[in-house]
Design a protein around this motif. Structure first.
Motif, PDB file in Angstrom:
ATOM      1  N   LYS A   8       3.125  -5.099  -3.200  1.00 47.39           N
ATOM      2  CA  LYS A   8       1.713  -5.221  -3.555  1.00 47.39           C
ATOM      3  C   LYS A   8       1.183  -3.845  -3.893  1.00 47.39           C
ATOM      4  O   LYS A   8       1.342  -2.905  -3.118  1.00 47.39           O
ATOM      5  N   GLU A   9       0.566  -3.746  -5.043  1.00 50.36           N
ATOM      6  CA  GLU A   9       0.004  -2.457  -5.426  1.00 50.36           C
ATOM      7  C   GLU A   9      -1.170  -2.149  -4.511  1.00 50.36           C
ATOM      8  O   GLU A   9      -2.009  -3.018  -4.247  1.00 50.36           O
ATOM      9  N   GLN A  10      -1.229  -0.962  -3.980  1.00 50.57           N
ATOM     10  CA  GLN A  10      -2.320  -0.598  -3.076  1.00 50.57           C
ATOM     11  C   GLN A  10      -2.446   0.923  -3.044  1.00 50.57           C
ATOM     12  O   GLN A  10      -1.507   1.638  -3.384  1.00 50.57           O
ATOM     13  N   GLU A 560      -7.993  -2.791   9.698  1.00 51.38           N
ATOM     14  CA  GLU A 560      -8.325  -1.954   8.543  1.00 51.38           C
ATOM     15  C   GLU A 560      -8.389  -0.499   8.984  1.00 51.38           C
ATOM     16  O   GLU A 560      -8.983  -0.208  10.029  1.00 51.38           O
ATOM     17  N   TYR A 705       6.161  -1.599  -0.471  1.00 45.16           N
ATOM     18  CA  TYR A 705       5.634  -0.414  -1.151  1.00 45.16           C
ATOM     19  C   TYR A 705       6.399  -0.095  -2.441  1.00 45.16           C
ATOM     20  O   TYR A 705       6.187   0.952  -3.057  1.00 45.16           O
TER      21      TYR A 705
END
Ligand code: FES
Ligand code: FES
Lengths: 754, 160
Positions: A8-10, A560, A705
């Motif tokens: 997942k792009e993050q 978070e 990643y």
């Protein structure tokens, strides 16, 4: 909770930064403990007696005088390591390689060992062991070993993989084949064909730390092994199998490891040290000398490779074929098969066929060496590709770009590729300033591409959160060059806490579940996947603990930035809880907080690199200097870029050594002539320029990643890149690695004679 | 075998030990004195993993006999930092990622220390030739050279 490993792009905060490694201070102060840096009370010194013959029947061994020497506590031979392989040829090969049974199969093959109170007594004892040999004809060359009149090493070897099955034994253990399409039809369409034979010589991994271990067998059936290894769990399994120990009673602790590059994925003297300890009833330390490392631990295959490639005038390759013959030492291997698989992996080909032949010879048992078998195949293929580009008048990079594999290409070894880096590394090479820099007199530029599969495999990680909110992760993949830093970064990223709050350690085999070895560039890829999974599990626990602390539903809590946060209008007055806040209350909310993960890390993304090399050749002496070198490789995601660059640079320089200097030299008697760093010359600091690197990041879709393994691919292109550069510098094609001064001079003389 | 009594100085401390005539300084450091920072990569003077400094000169401790060190001044990796303060070379090696496996590192640090004592502002070529006796199989030397350059700059800065 099922773990979703997909990319997942993050925005990443820790991954991609370059913090100091956690084991740095230990290593610059001399405090880090390697294989030979450990001692036990009452420890004895072990030493091994080795065959001086390349091939000999062992008629008789008399150990009585050695046993009678004062200070000798045990002498072992094959009789002390009985065959428990139950007909499993691979296990038998490992056992026989550790200690010769009926025959010594190579110069340096172990035939007996002693344990004594000190090194000088042990040395004296070796001299008192009488071994009567019947010397047999030997063969070390791969092509000679395949000939019909070659001495046959093992009467039980009948070539597998051929129809009909042969009725007579030979030195050819196996044939393998890969490819698709119709190569004959493809060659018929070609405007130009290059067909050549290439050879490469046997090299050694050359790790600076010799194999070393301390073995301790107790009378209650338990045993400990301290050892420099890339795979403590695998060593445990193999040693337990060979010695008939219960796996769970043998505890293997991996020391810091002073280089391995594949050579410390196989057991060598460790089972012997355990057998000595069992017999002597005391701990035994066994450290190989450098000479033993060269003579008796894993070198690569020597190879002979035929390549045929055809192309149209516009540069399209119409067919490609290779026959690869690899030595495997005295026992069957799968080295040619790996070579055959990797040969044309960089290209998108309609018609391709590769055949691998495994050949047994009187040389040490071949061991993995960084992208095992791929560099030799790449040397042959990338040399032929270069020559073909030249012949049809196309730029070498453009020719490769035209034929490069891409997303959706069917690879030459079977699978269909996903997103891959060969095209992008070639484009990067084309526009790299190195490509257009002017060359001086006697200089030449070469380039080449390389591929490696990368592995995943069985992996297990424990993540424990301390009372102060700092975190330990215990991994089972040995850190061969900075992976504790990478794994700490990834854990910090996933938990949302600072890198400094995470400490990664390498656990022993009794403290953690099974892990495959650090090989196949899997260390950071697979352990990071398990670390992410373990962190996600720990986050789940922390959310539950926060729910208890706040007395709200866990569904109203998100994780978070390293904090549990309550969401929804009813809870927005609750201040977020940090890991430390939650950990401080652990005793009241359910006890210690941990995350565990065990998984099979699938989907290690394949890896590609392109190298550019400038050399200067002295036409008088044939001596060659690398004057500029650039590595471009896809990392998927560089977790700690310093150590990714380090892998690129280190692999490139090993490849440069292989290309220019390194080779096993055998005498007519089959004995190794150069078992030391003086005569087996690896590159030194003054031989080299800086090694430039460019990291490309094409995310691996199968890692959260995007990480791909980075450790091995860098050794694949240099053999061809250097040879192509030399060929361009002196305007003579080179077909035999290493391109040492005598070979270059011979090629120049042959050209002068026309 | 009759042991030989030797008095020497190691990292500034007086040290006395007994050794056999055929024991090397490396054997003495590792096996008798518990100073295991010097490594044995070859035992024949070819790898530099055992580098120590004797009377200001880098030596392969595998080629020096223990008995030869009578009255000499020996420096080993264990004496390089001042208490908890790392020597600039040590700090720069970590900072530049100049080690992967680290087995060669103590030897490189000893050789680099001797280099900077002789040439505080070495060229890249000088660095490469001074360190040519130390083998590293992991790094390709690039980051080692940069770490030495970094330490040299810092040490020169500290002096002025
Ligand atoms: S151990 Fe002394 S130079 Fe290699
Ligand atoms: S860091 Fe491994 S030999 Fe230098």
């Amino acid at each position: 909770m099922t773990f979703d490993p997909s990319y997942k792009e993050q925005g990443l905060k820790s991954v991609g930064t370059r913090p100091l490694r956690p084991d740095g201070v230990d290593k610059v102060t001399g405090r880090a403990r390697y294989g030979a840096d450990f001692n036990m009370p009452g420890q004895l010194v072990g030493r091994v007696l080795r065959s001086p013959h390349a091939h000999a029947r062992i008629v008789r061994i008399d150990t009585s005088q050695a046993e009678a020497l004062k200070g000798v506590k045990a002498v072992v031979t094959a009789a002390d390591l009985p065959d428990q392989s139950n007909g499993d040829a691979a296990t038998f090969a490992v056992l026989d390689n550790c200690m010769a049974r009926k025959k010594a199969m190579y110069d340096g093959h172990a035939v007996a060992a002693v344990a004594a109170i000190d090194a000088s007594v042990a040395k004296a004892a070796l001299k008192l062991i009488v071994v009567e040999y019947e010397v047999l004809p030997h063969v070390v060359d791969v092509d000679v070993a395949m000939a019909a009149d070659a001495p046959v090493l093992d009467e039980t070897v009948f070539t597998t993989g051929v129809e009909p099955a042969p009725k007579t034994p030979s030195n050819v253990a196996n044939r393998s084949e890969f490819g698709h399409g119709d190569v004959e039809a493809g060659f018929a369409k070609a405007d130009m064909i290059v067909e050549r034979n290439y050879k490469t010589e046997q090299t050694h991994q050359g790790y600076i730390e010799p194999h070393a271990c301390v073995a301790n067998c107790n009378s209650d059936g338990t045993a400990d092994l301290w050892v420099c290894t890339q795979g403590p769990f695998v060593y445990r399994q193999v040693c337990a199998d060979l010695l008939g120990l219960d796996v769970s009673k043998l505890r293997v602790t991996s020391s810091e490891i002073g280089g391995g590059f594949g050579g410390k994925t196989h057991v060598w003297a460790e089972p012997v040290a355990l057998a000595l300890s069992r017999k002597a009833g005391r701990p035994v330390k066994l450290v190989m000398t450098r000479e033993e490392v060269f003579r008796a631990s894993g070198p690569t295959s020597a190879t002979s490779i035929d390549v045929k490639i055809g192309a149209k005038k516009d540069g399209t390759i119409t067919a490609a074929e290779a026959t690869l013959r690899y030595t495997s030492g005295p026992y069957a291997g799968m080295w040619a098969e790996l070579g055959a698989m990797t040969s044309f992996a960089c290209y998108d080909l309609e018609n391709v066929k590769t055949v691998g032949w495994e050949v047994v010879v009187n040389r040490p048992k071949v061991a993995a060496y960084r992208a095992p078998s791929a560099p030799m195949a790449a040397f042959a293929i990338e040399s032929a590709v270069d020559e073909l580009a030249h012949k049809i008048g196309m730029d070498a990079v453009d020719f490769r770009i035209k034929n490069a594999a891409s997303d959706g290409s069917k690879s030459s070894y079977g699978p269909v590729y996903g997103p891959i880096g060969i095209g992008p590394t070639l484009e990067a090479a084309k526009s790299h300033p190195h490509m257009s820099a002017p060359l001086g007199e006697n200089q030449g530029r070469g380039m080449a591409c390389g591929f490696w599969f990368n592995f995943g495999g069985q992996t297990c990680v424990d993540l424990n959160i301390g009372a102060d909110g700092t975190v330990t992760i215990a991994v089972g993949t040995v850190d061969v060059g900075g992976s504790r830093a990478s794994l700490s970064l990834i854990t910090a990223e996933e938990l949302g806490i600072p890198y400094e709050n995470v400490k990664a350690i390498v656990a022993d085999t009794s403290s953690l579940g099974y892990n495959d070895m650090t090989d196949g560039s899997r260390g950071t890829f697979s352990s990071s996947m398990a670390a992410i999974s373990a962190a996600r599990n720990a986050i789940q626990v922390m959310r539950e603990r926060a729910a208890t602390m706040w007395d709200i539903s866990v569904d109203d809590i998100i994780w978070e930035d390293g904090h549990a946060k309550a969401v929804g209008a009813t809870h927005d007055n609750l201040a977020p809880l940090s890991v430390a806040d939650i950990a401080a209350e652990a005793g009241n909310t359910g006890g210690p907080i941990a995350g565990h993960s065990e998984l099979v890390a699938d989907g290690a993304g394949v890896s590609f690199g392109t190298h550019i090399c400038d050399v200067e050749v002295d036409p008088e002496t044939g001596s060659t200097r690398v004057v500029r070198y650039t590595v471009i490789q896809d990392a998927g995601k560089a977790v700690h870029p310093d150590y990714v660059e380090g892998q690129y640079q280190g692999g490139a320089v090993q490849g440069i050594g292989w290309a220019l200097n390194e080779e096993y030299v055998y005498g007519a008697d089959g004995r190794l002539q150069n078992p030391g760093f003086l005569d087996y010359r690896i590159p030194v600091c003054s031989d080299l320029p800086m090694i430039d690197t460019q990291i490309l990041e094409i995310p691996n879709p199968n890692h959260p990643y995007g990480v791909r393994g980075v450790g091995e691919t860098s050794i694949v292109p240099p053999l061809a890149a250097v040879a192509n550069a030399v060929s361009n510098a002196v305007d003579v094609r080179m077909f035999h690695i290493p391109v040492s001064p005598p070979r270059i001079l011979a090629a120049l003389n042959a050209q002068a004679k026309g | 075998m009759t042991s030989i009594a030797v008095s020497t100085t190691i990292n500034g401390d007086d040290v006395e030990f007994l050794c056999n005539a055929d024991e090397t300084l490396l054997d003495v450091l590792r096996n008798r004195l518990g100073l295991m920072g010097a490594k044995e990569g070859c035992g024949t003077g070819d790898c530099g993993a055992c580098s120590t400094i004797m009377d200001g000169r880098v030596v392969c401790s595998c080629l020096v006999l223990g008995a030869e060190t009578q009255g000499r001044e020996i420096e080993t990796i264990e004496g390089m930092s001042e208490g908890q303060d790392l020597h600039p070379l040590q700090a720069k090696f970590i900072e530049h990622a100049a080690l992967q496996c680290g087995i060669c590192t103590p030897g490189f640090l000893m050789a680099a220390k001797a280099l900077l004592a002789a040439h505080p502002d070495p060229s890249e070529e000088e660095i490469r030739f001074w360190l040519a006796g130390n083998l590293c199989r992991c790094t390709g030397y690039d980051k080692i050279v940069r770490a030495v350059q970094g330490a040299a700059a810092e040490m020169r800065g500290a002096k002025t």
